[in-house]
Design a protein around this motif. Structure first.
Motif, short mmCIF file in Angstrom:
data_model
loop_
_atom_site.label_atom_id
_atom_site.label_comp_id
_atom_site.label_asym_id
_atom_site.label_seq_id
_atom_site.Cartn_x
_atom_site.Cartn_y
_atom_site.Cartn_z
N TYR A 252 0.79 -1.22 0.00
CA TYR A 252 0.00 0.00 0.00
C TYR A 252 0.82 1.28 0.00
CZ TYR A 252 -3.54 -3.47 0.80
OH TYR A 252 -4.33 -4.57 0.66
N GLU A 253 2.09 1.19 -0.41
CA GLU A 253 2.84 2.40 -0.70
C GLU A 253 2.58 2.80 -2.15
OE1 GLU A 253 6.54 2.94 2.22
OE2 GLU A 253 6.92 1.52 0.62
N VAL A 254 2.85 4.06 -2.45
CA VAL A 254 2.52 4.61 -3.77
C VAL A 254 3.64 4.33 -4.76
CG1 VAL A 254 1.94 6.71 -5.03
CG2 VAL A 254 1.08 6.38 -2.69
N THR A 255 3.25 3.78 -5.91
CA THR A 255 4.20 3.41 -6.96
C THR A 255 3.75 3.97 -8.31
OG1 THR A 255 3.03 1.33 -7.38
CG2 THR A 255 4.82 1.26 -5.77
N ILE A 256 4.68 3.98 -9.25
CA ILE A 256 4.39 4.30 -10.66
C ILE A 256 4.90 3.14 -11.49
CG2 ILE A 256 4.79 5.85 -12.60
CD1 ILE A 256 5.26 8.10 -10.64
N LYS B 242 7.21 0.84 -9.77
CA LYS B 242 8.40 1.44 -9.14
C LYS B 242 7.99 2.30 -7.95
CE LYS B 242 11.62 1.73 -13.06
NZ LYS B 242 12.52 2.65 -13.77
N LYS B 243 8.72 2.17 -6.86
CA LYS B 243 8.37 2.90 -5.64
C LYS B 243 8.57 4.40 -5.82
CE LYS B 243 9.29 2.86 -0.66
NZ LYS B 243 9.74 2.00 0.44
N LEU B 244 7.55 5.17 -5.43
CA LEU B 244 7.65 6.63 -5.48
C LEU B 244 7.70 7.22 -4.06
CD1 LEU B 244 7.56 9.35 -7.00
CD2 LEU B 244 5.06 9.23 -6.83
N ILE B 245 6.75 6.83 -3.20
CA ILE B 245 6.67 7.40 -1.87
C ILE B 245 7.11 6.38 -0.82
CG2 ILE B 245 5.18 8.47 -0.13
CD1 ILE B 245 3.35 9.40 -2.33
#
Length: 257
Positions: free
Chosen positions: A145-149, A152-155
C-alpha cells in the motif's frame, strides 16, 4: 475540520520533533487532524526509530555536511533531498481512519494518489510485497500500500501509533538522489545497490519532466483529502504550544556526527 500546514525547510531534528509534537497535541485533543507539507534545510538521512547506526557511514555524512536524525516512526533509512515531505497525524479514536494498520496506510495512500493524479502523475498503490535486498535502505522495495508508478516505488512512508494518536509521514522525491543515498551506508555492493534502486524506484521529474512545488502539492492535498476523509481541509498554522513541545523534543532525534 482537517488542518493543512504548508511549512518551510528545517533541520531534520526540528522536522521530526515537530511531527511528534503535532501528533501529541492531536492525541491530547488540543489540535485537529493535521496534514503538513515541508522540506529539509540540508540533505539528511533519517533512521527508523529502532534502526541500528552501525551500518551508517557517518564520516561520509559529516564530510558532505549532511544531516543524520532518528525518526519517531519505524522502518528503514531514507535520504531526504529534493523532495516533498508530508505528515498525516490523527487521533487514534478518530473513526475516519481504520484501526487496522494496513487499511490505515491504504486510506492515506488513497489521498496521496488522488493528489498526485490531479497533478498529472499516474500513480497507484502497491498491492504485493516485493523482496528487499537490504536491511537498511527504505527505498530498496515498496511495502504494501505504498505509492508506486508502474511498479516502481515513489513514496516511502512510515507510521507510528499508540493509544492516543497515529503519526504517518513520508518522502515524495522530486529528484531521487541515488548516489548520496547509497554512499551514506557502509556497504560493499554499492554499484549493485544503485542499479537495483534505479530499476525499482522513480521520482516526479522522471515521470513529469519537472518538479512539483510545495504550494501546488498542498493545494491538491486540500482537495483530495477532503474527499477521502469527507471533511473540510483548511490551511492553518503551527500553534505556540506545538512549537514549545518541538523545542523540548529536539535532542531526542538528533544524532551527532
Amino acid at each position: 475540520m482537517i488542518r493543512l500546514i504548508l511549512d518551510s525547510y528545517h533541520m531534520g531534528e526540528w522536522n521530526m520533533a515537530n511531527d511528534l509534537a503535532i501528533a501529541e497535541e492531536i492525541g491530547n485533543s488540543n489540535s485537529p487532524t493535521t496534514i503538513k507539507v515541508y522540506g529539509w534545510s540540508i540533505p539528511t538521512l533519517s533512521l527508523g526509530k529502532h534502526q541500528k547506526e552501525s551500518s551508517i557511514d557517518k564520516e561520509f555524512l559529516k564530510t558532505h555536511k549532511f544531516g543524520l536524525v532518528r525518526r519517531p516512526t519505524g522502518g528503514r533509512a531514507v535520504f531526504h533531498n529534493k523532495e516533498i515531505t508530508y505528515l498525516f497525524a490523527i487521533s487514534s479514536k478518530d473513526k475516519r481512519l481504520p484501526k487496522n494498520v494496513i487499511q490505515s496506510y491504504m486510506k492515506i495512500s488513497d489521498g496521496l494518489t488522488m493528489t498526485l493524479k490531479s497533478l498529472g502523475v499516474n500513480c497507484d498503490v502497491q498491492k504485493n510485497k516485493k523482496k528487499a535486498i537490504s536491511r537498511d535502505i527504505c527505498y530498496d522495495s515498496p511495502s504494501l500500500y505504498e505509492v508506486t508508478i508502474n511498479g516502481k516505488k515513489l513514496i516511502g512512508s512510515a507510521q507510528y501509533r499508540n493509544e492516543k494518536f497515529v503519526l504517518q509521514h513520508g518522502s515524495i522525491p522530486n529528484k531521487f538522489d541515488y548516489r548520496n543515498y547509497v554512499d551514506s551506508f557502509k556497504i560493499k555492493n554499492k554499484k549493485q545497490m544503485i542499479s537495483h534502486l534505479e530499476n525499482n524506484v522513480t521520482d516526479i521529474q522522471e515521470y513529469l519532466g519537472r518538479s512539483i512545488s510545495y504550494e501546488e502539492f498542498a493545494d491538491e492535498v486540500k482537495n483530495s483529502f477532503s474527499k477521502v476523509f469527507d471533511e473540510e481541509v483548511e490551511y492553518g498554522e503551527i500553534t505556540e504550544k506545538e512549537i514549545k513541545l518541538t523545542k523540548k523534543y529536539l535532542e531526542n532525534f538528533k544524532i551527532e556526527l
